[in-house]
Write a protein that holds these residues in place. Structure first.
Motif, PDB file in Angstrom:
ATOM      1  N   ALA A  57      21.915  87.646   2.246  1.00 10.95           N
ATOM      2  CA  ALA A  57      21.641  87.131   3.265  1.00 10.95           C
ATOM      3  C   ALA A  57      19.976  85.976   3.116  1.00 10.95           C
ATOM      4  O   ALA A  57      19.919  85.342   4.387  1.00 10.95           O
ATOM      5  CB  ALA A  57      20.527  88.479   4.213  1.00 10.95           C
ATOM      6  N   VAL A  58      19.583  86.499   2.107  1.00  9.84           N
ATOM      7  CA  VAL A  58      18.378  85.927   1.674  1.00  9.84           C
ATOM      8  C   VAL A  58      18.511  84.145   1.448  1.00  9.84           C
ATOM      9  O   VAL A  58      18.432  83.529   2.339  1.00  9.84           O
ATOM     10  CB  VAL A  58      18.116  86.262   0.401  1.00  9.84           C
ATOM     11  CG1 VAL A  58      16.997  85.101   0.134  1.00  9.84           C
ATOM     12  CG2 VAL A  58      16.916  87.860   1.160  1.00  9.84           C
ATOM     13  N   THR A  61      19.421  82.556   5.414  1.00 13.27           N
ATOM     14  CA  THR A  61      18.063  82.694   6.276  1.00 13.27           C
ATOM     15  C   THR A  61      16.604  80.779   4.973  1.00 13.27           C
ATOM     16  O   THR A  61      16.292  80.451   5.867  1.00 13.27           O
ATOM     17  CB  THR A  61      17.311  83.569   5.169  1.00 13.27           C
ATOM     18  OG1 THR A  61      17.830  84.861   5.649  1.00 13.27           O
ATOM     19  CG2 THR A  61      15.817  83.473   6.322  1.00 13.27           C
ATOM     20  N   ALA A  64      19.303  78.270   6.874  1.00  9.09           N
ATOM     21  CA  ALA A  64      18.379  78.028   8.257  1.00  9.09           C
ATOM     22  C   ALA A  64      17.202  77.539   8.498  1.00  9.09           C
ATOM     23  O   ALA A  64      17.017  76.828   8.674  1.00  9.09           O
ATOM     24  CB  ALA A  64      18.363  79.569   8.934  1.00  9.09           C
ATOM     25  N   GLY A  65      16.625  77.148   6.362  1.00 12.37           N
ATOM     26  CA  GLY A  65      15.296  76.913   6.351  1.00 12.37           C
ATOM     27  C   GLY A  65      14.341  77.067   6.846  1.00 12.37           C
ATOM     28  O   GLY A  65      12.982  77.128   6.939  1.00 12.37           O
ATOM     29  N   PHE A  66      14.357  78.915   6.420  1.00 10.58           N
ATOM     30  CA  PHE A  66      12.907  79.822   5.999  1.00 10.58           C
ATOM     31  C   PHE A  66      12.500  79.761   4.393  1.00 10.58           C
ATOM     32  O   PHE A  66      14.184  81.016   4.247  1.00 10.58           O
ATOM     33  CB  PHE A  66      12.989  81.137   7.020  1.00 10.58           C
ATOM     34  CG  PHE A  66      11.940  81.754   7.175  1.00 10.58           C
ATOM     35  CD1 PHE A  66      10.891  81.045   7.237  1.00 10.58           C
ATOM     36  CD2 PHE A  66      11.222  82.530   6.291  1.00 10.58           C
ATOM     37  CE1 PHE A  66       9.679  81.850   7.511  1.00 10.58           C
ATOM     38  CE2 PHE A  66      10.441  83.681   6.383  1.00 10.58           C
ATOM     39  CZ  PHE A  66       9.285  83.142   6.977  1.00 10.58           C
ATOM     40  N   MET A  68      12.256  83.474   2.513  1.00 12.49           N
ATOM     41  CA  MET A  68      11.014  84.570   2.813  1.00 12.49           C
ATOM     42  C   MET A  68       9.863  84.208   2.260  1.00 12.49           C
ATOM     43  O   MET A  68       9.556  84.101   0.966  1.00 12.49           O
ATOM     44  CB  MET A  68      12.162  85.819   2.103  1.00 12.49           C
ATOM     45  CG  MET A  68      13.375  85.421   3.391  1.00 12.49           C
ATOM     46  SD  MET A  68      14.458  87.170   3.322  1.00 12.49           S
ATOM     47  CE  MET A  68      15.404  86.960   5.344  1.00 12.49           C
ATOM     48  N   SER A  69       9.291  86.183   1.849  1.00 14.66           N
ATOM     49  CA  SER A  69       8.360  86.525   1.691  1.00 14.66           C
ATOM     50  C   SER A  69       8.281  87.405  -0.534  1.00 14.66           C
ATOM     51  O   SER A  69       9.966  86.949   0.000  1.00 14.66           O
ATOM     52  CB  SER A  69       7.060  87.495   2.370  1.00 14.66           C
ATOM     53  OG  SER A  69       7.248  87.552   2.988  1.00 14.66           O
ATOM     54  N   ALA A  72      10.834  90.257  -0.344  1.00 18.59           N
ATOM     55  CA  ALA A  72      12.384  90.237  -0.387  1.00 18.59           C
ATOM     56  C   ALA A  72      12.973  88.480  -0.917  1.00 18.59           C
ATOM     57  O   ALA A  72      14.277  89.812  -1.597  1.00 18.59           O
ATOM     58  CB  ALA A  72      12.805  89.352   1.257  1.00 18.59           C
ATOM     59  N   VAL A 142      22.384  75.998  13.187  1.00 19.54           N
ATOM     60  CA  VAL A 142      22.034  77.280  14.886  1.00 19.54           C
ATOM     61  C   VAL A 142      21.051  77.510  14.887  1.00 19.54           C
ATOM     62  O   VAL A 142      20.795  78.138  14.905  1.00 19.54           O
ATOM     63  CB  VAL A 142      23.220  78.497  15.149  1.00 19.54           C
ATOM     64  CG1 VAL A 142      24.692  77.788  15.147  1.00 19.54           C
ATOM     65  CG2 VAL A 142      23.448  79.257  13.661  1.00 19.54           C
ATOM     66  N   GLY A 143      20.045  77.192  13.272  1.00 22.12           N
ATOM     67  CA  GLY A 143      19.233  78.111  13.221  1.00 22.12           C
ATOM     68  C   GLY A 143      18.829  79.213  13.009  1.00 22.12           C
ATOM     69  O   GLY A 143      18.016  80.357  13.578  1.00 22.12           O
ATOM     70  N   VAL A 144      19.522  80.617  12.576  1.00 22.25           N
ATOM     71  CA  VAL A 144      19.262  81.376  11.632  1.00 22.25           C
ATOM     72  C   VAL A 144      20.821  81.531  10.933  1.00 22.25           C
ATOM     73  O   VAL A 144      21.497  80.981  11.034  1.00 22.25           O
ATOM     74  CB  VAL A 144      20.033  81.926  14.108  1.00 22.25           C
ATOM     75  CG1 VAL A 144      21.103  81.707  14.123  1.00 22.25           C
ATOM     76  CG2 VAL A 144      19.688  83.400  13.382  1.00 22.25           C
TER      77      VAL A 144
ATOM     78  N   ILE B  36      24.771  81.272  18.551  1.00 21.83           N
ATOM     79  CA  ILE B  36      23.264  80.327  19.495  1.00 21.83           C
ATOM     80  C   ILE B  36      23.515  80.992  20.479  1.00 21.83           C
ATOM     81  O   ILE B  36      21.954  81.766  20.450  1.00 21.83           O
ATOM     82  CB  ILE B  36      23.655  79.036  19.663  1.00 21.83           C
ATOM     83  CG1 ILE B  36      23.619  77.992  18.625  1.00 21.83           C
ATOM     84  CG2 ILE B  36      23.070  78.537  20.735  1.00 21.83           C
ATOM     85  CD1 ILE B  36      24.298  76.970  18.428  1.00 21.83           C
ATOM     86  N   LYS B  39      21.502  84.098  18.759  1.00 23.91           N
ATOM     87  CA  LYS B  39      19.688  84.736  19.437  1.00 23.91           C
ATOM     88  C   LYS B  39      18.799  83.886  19.800  1.00 23.91           C
ATOM     89  O   LYS B  39      17.711  84.004  19.623  1.00 23.91           O
ATOM     90  CB  LYS B  39      19.475  83.559  17.760  1.00 23.91           C
ATOM     91  CG  LYS B  39      19.986  82.255  17.709  1.00 23.91           C
ATOM     92  CD  LYS B  39      18.646  81.068  16.796  1.00 23.91           C
ATOM     93  CE  LYS B  39      19.428  79.735  18.129  1.00 23.91           C
ATOM     94  NZ  LYS B  39      18.063  78.728  16.909  1.00 23.91           N
ATOM     95  N   VAL B  57      13.337  84.121  14.571  1.00 22.38           N
ATOM     96  CA  VAL B  57      14.383  85.054  14.729  1.00 22.38           C
ATOM     97  C   VAL B  57      15.219  84.064  13.328  1.00 22.38           C
ATOM     98  O   VAL B  57      15.833  84.999  12.627  1.00 22.38           O
ATOM     99  CB  VAL B  57      15.193  84.388  15.846  1.00 22.38           C
ATOM    100  CG1 VAL B  57      16.613  83.994  15.147  1.00 22.38           C
ATOM    101  CG2 VAL B  57      14.338  84.755  17.127  1.00 22.38           C
ATOM    102  N   LYS B  58      15.119  82.898  12.932  1.00 20.00           N
ATOM    103  CA  LYS B  58      15.224  83.130  11.602  1.00 20.00           C
ATOM    104  C   LYS B  58      14.501  84.220  10.248  1.00 20.00           C
ATOM    105  O   LYS B  58      15.931  84.761   9.250  1.00 20.00           O
ATOM    106  CB  LYS B  58      14.627  81.177  10.882  1.00 20.00           C
ATOM    107  CG  LYS B  58      15.153  80.326  11.679  1.00 20.00           C
ATOM    108  CD  LYS B  58      14.725  79.340  10.762  1.00 20.00           C
ATOM    109  CE  LYS B  58      15.006  77.475  11.776  1.00 20.00           C
ATOM    110  NZ  LYS B  58      14.553  76.850  11.008  1.00 20.00           N
ATOM    111  N   PRO B 111       9.707  92.621   4.528  1.00 21.15           N
ATOM    112  CA  PRO B 111       9.735  92.411   3.438  1.00 21.15           C
ATOM    113  C   PRO B 111       9.517  90.674   3.331  1.00 21.15           C
ATOM    114  O   PRO B 111       9.591  89.887   2.498  1.00 21.15           O
ATOM    115  CB  PRO B 111      11.022  92.912   2.310  1.00 21.15           C
ATOM    116  CG  PRO B 111      11.468  93.213   4.128  1.00 21.15           C
ATOM    117  CD  PRO B 111      10.720  93.528   4.998  1.00 21.15           C
ATOM    118  N   SER B 112       9.841  89.794   4.628  1.00 25.00           N
ATOM    119  CA  SER B 112      10.581  88.702   4.383  1.00 25.00           C
ATOM    120  C   SER B 112       9.200  87.799   5.126  1.00 25.00           C
ATOM    121  O   SER B 112      10.127  86.656   4.955  1.00 25.00           O
ATOM    122  CB  SER B 112      11.553  89.117   5.871  1.00 25.00           C
ATOM    123  OG  SER B 112      11.954  89.046   6.942  1.00 25.00           O
ATOM    124  N   GLY B 113       9.098  88.305   5.676  1.00 28.64           N
ATOM    125  CA  GLY B 113       7.836  87.513   6.298  1.00 28.64           C
ATOM    126  C   GLY B 113       7.388  87.397   7.440  1.00 28.64           C
ATOM    127  O   GLY B 113       7.200  86.363   8.224  1.00 28.64           O
TER     128      GLY B 113
END
Lengths: 269, 268
Positions: A57-58, A61, A64-66, A68-69, A72, A142-144, B36, B39, B57-58, B111-113
């Protein structure tokens, strides 16, 4: 007699205890405010001290362009290292709750004698690696995190802990797919998380070892194995069971000749 | 003979490749469009200190730890039929609003920010502290439907005003003479966007059958004037003029203008 049944199912009993136990711990966090294990299979907050996270999942993500902190990311590394170096693909048969659903489908399939011939169609077990790749590829488009929006594992967890909504239909569909359409359809052919752990845990320490000297070719292990292709060495040569083996231990239990048992992987072989 | 066999197997290999690519494309398209669809979540209220919706959402790992941390069961995790990104936390104030816990237990456990404590950090002398300040949350903004609000009819009701945790700040009552009766006053609730946190206690308290005051996500409920309007009567806003970069407009020669016109008139 009774002790024999327990002995012949010892790993199965242990696996179900862990799988159901985890669900109870997750549920307790929501229903009764327990602080042992909050969250779910994507990320869990353990004893209010540290996090575990699903590396797949990380990774999605991240694709997708993020980013995580740290919580995670560190959690994902812990999980990845645990499975990759120690436990192998054991998430699938020891932790994942979907395993109980698909195992039930398999059990009923055998009970009702729905053999492979009854399958509508078959497709390659390698498909899951394409699904894995496709999910990572789709995430930035799809950005997610692409698999996380359709992930039946967390959907089942949410259903049990927070109430199903329409989510039960997905789980029922998956069950029927395994029961009526393709044998071991989801876990053995499609699930990208299984593919992810298969691909990363090639060199894990805990593996089933086969001793060809003791093997009488009774084929019982083939009867219970969910990933038959991993047993290709059985009856031919001694060695370790690798690739998509999820360390479920069913083969170890059913083997009457002590030709299969859990062992520590010897990197030199 | 060997050559034809080779050709055949090559042709088969190509066929298999194309078939595989086709399946992959089909699967990718189906999966991608589902993703899509699943989300899309424009009309969703998020927990306090949530980052920008598209990023949220990401970022959200969909673990539900915030939902479990919420002592009022305000937060829910989206199911497949909730019309919001599946597995992400949201709340419906008409059911259970955010009760604005001073320690904001839902945020630090993320945890994810996706929930970022810095967004609502308490400031001392302009410096962020580790402490959260729930009053800085921007979960959404309350909007009044003046047609359905009985206070705007002239009936006395200040349920939302009283329910507001920032009483007298986020919602104020505007007094006006009721010309219809000639002897009563309107006590009209007015929401102040810059203070309202979007907690939804007003929506929860609203006495009408379907709430006449309700929380909408900021990006839905707000408009934007644009950079080019400057309040000439506001000293601070006028300062912006000083920092403006000079933008030179191209001076067109009469020929240019003519050419432009010719281009526009050039039908064939």
């Amino acid at each position: 007699m009774m002790t024999n049944i327990i002995k012949k199912n010892r790993y199965l009993i242990l696996r179900r205890t862990i799988q159901i136990g985890l669900l109870i711990l997750f549920g307790g966090a929501n229903w009764w405010g327990w602080k042992f294990l909050m969250g779910n299979y994507s990320s869990a907050y353990v004893l209010e001290t540290f996090y575990l996270a699903d590396p797949h999942a990380v990774l999605q993500t991240f694709a997708a362009g993020f980013v995580m902190s740290a919580d995670a990311i560190i959690g994902a590394v812990i999980v990845l290292v645990f499975y990759a170096l120690i436990a192998g693909r054991s998430f699938c048969s020891w932790v994942c709750p979907i395993n109980m659903i698909t195992d039930l489908a398999t059990w009923m399939r055998k009970k009702w004698k729905l053999t492979k011939k009854e399958s509508f169609f078959t497709f390659s077990r390698k498909t899951r690696y394409w699904v894995l790749g496709l999910g990572i590829l789709l995430s930035p488009i799809v950005g997610v995190a692409a698999f996380e929006v359709i992930n039946p594992i967390t959907m089942l967890h949410r259903g049990i802990i927070f109430g199903f909504g329409m989510g039960w239909a997905v789980i029922a569909g998956l069950f029927l797919f395994d029961l009526l359409v393709v044998e071991y359809g989801w876990c053995g052919h499609l699930c990208p998380l299984g593919a992810f752990y298969s691909a990363t845990s090639r060199f894990s320490l805990i593996k089933v070892k086969h001793d060809v000297e003791k093997c009488t070719m009774c084929m019982k292990c083939f009867g219970v194995c969910h990933e038959e292709q991993v047993l290709h060495i059985v009856g031919e040569k001694s060695g370790f069971i690798k690739d998509e083996c999820s360390n479920c231990g069913r083969c170890v239990e059913v083997c009457d000749d002590n030709a299969l048992k859990f062992s520590i992987y010897n990197y030199k072989i | 003979m060997a050559d034809t066999q080779n050709m055949n197997s090559r042709r088969d290999a190509l066929k298999t490749m194309f078939r595989g690519a086709g399946l992959l494309g089909l699967g990718g398209a189906a999966w991608g469009s589902t993703a899509i669809k699943l989300k899309a979540s424009e009309l969703t209220l998020r927990p306090p200190a949530a980052i920008d919706e598209e990023k949220f959402v990401k970022a959200c790992i969909r673990c539900g730890t915030c939902v479990e941390a919420c002592p009022y069961d305000t937060l829910q995790l989206a199911n497949i039929d909730d019309h919001t990104a599946i597995g992400t936390p949201f709340f419906k104030p008409r059911l259970i609003p955010c009760y604005m816990c001073p320690d904001v237990p839902c945020v630090p456990v993320c945890p994810s920010g996706a929930l970022d404590v810095d967004i609502i950090a308490k400031q001392i002398d302009g410096i962020n502290t580790e402490e959260p300040d729930i009053n800085k949350a921007k979960m959404g903004v309350a909007v009044v439907d003046q047609e359905a609000c009985i206070a705007y009819w002239g009936i006395q009701c200040d349920a939302c005003y009283r329910a507001c945790p920032l009483l007298g700040e986020a919602i104020t009552l505007e007094f006006a003479r009721n010309e219809r009766t000639g002897k009563h006053a309107f006590l009209k609730p007015v929401v102040h966007r810059e203070i309202c946190t979007g907690c939804g206690l007003c929506e929860h308290a609203c006495i009408t059958e379907k709430a006449a005051i309700f929380v909408l996500p900021l990006n839905v409920a707000t408009g934007r004037v644009g950079e080019h309007y400057i309040k000439g009567w506001d000293k601070a806003d006028e300062e912006r003029l000083k920092n403006l970069k000079e933008e030179k407009t191209k001076k067109s020669s009469p020929e240019d203008v003519l050419n432009d016109w010719e281009y526009l008139l050039d039908d064939d």
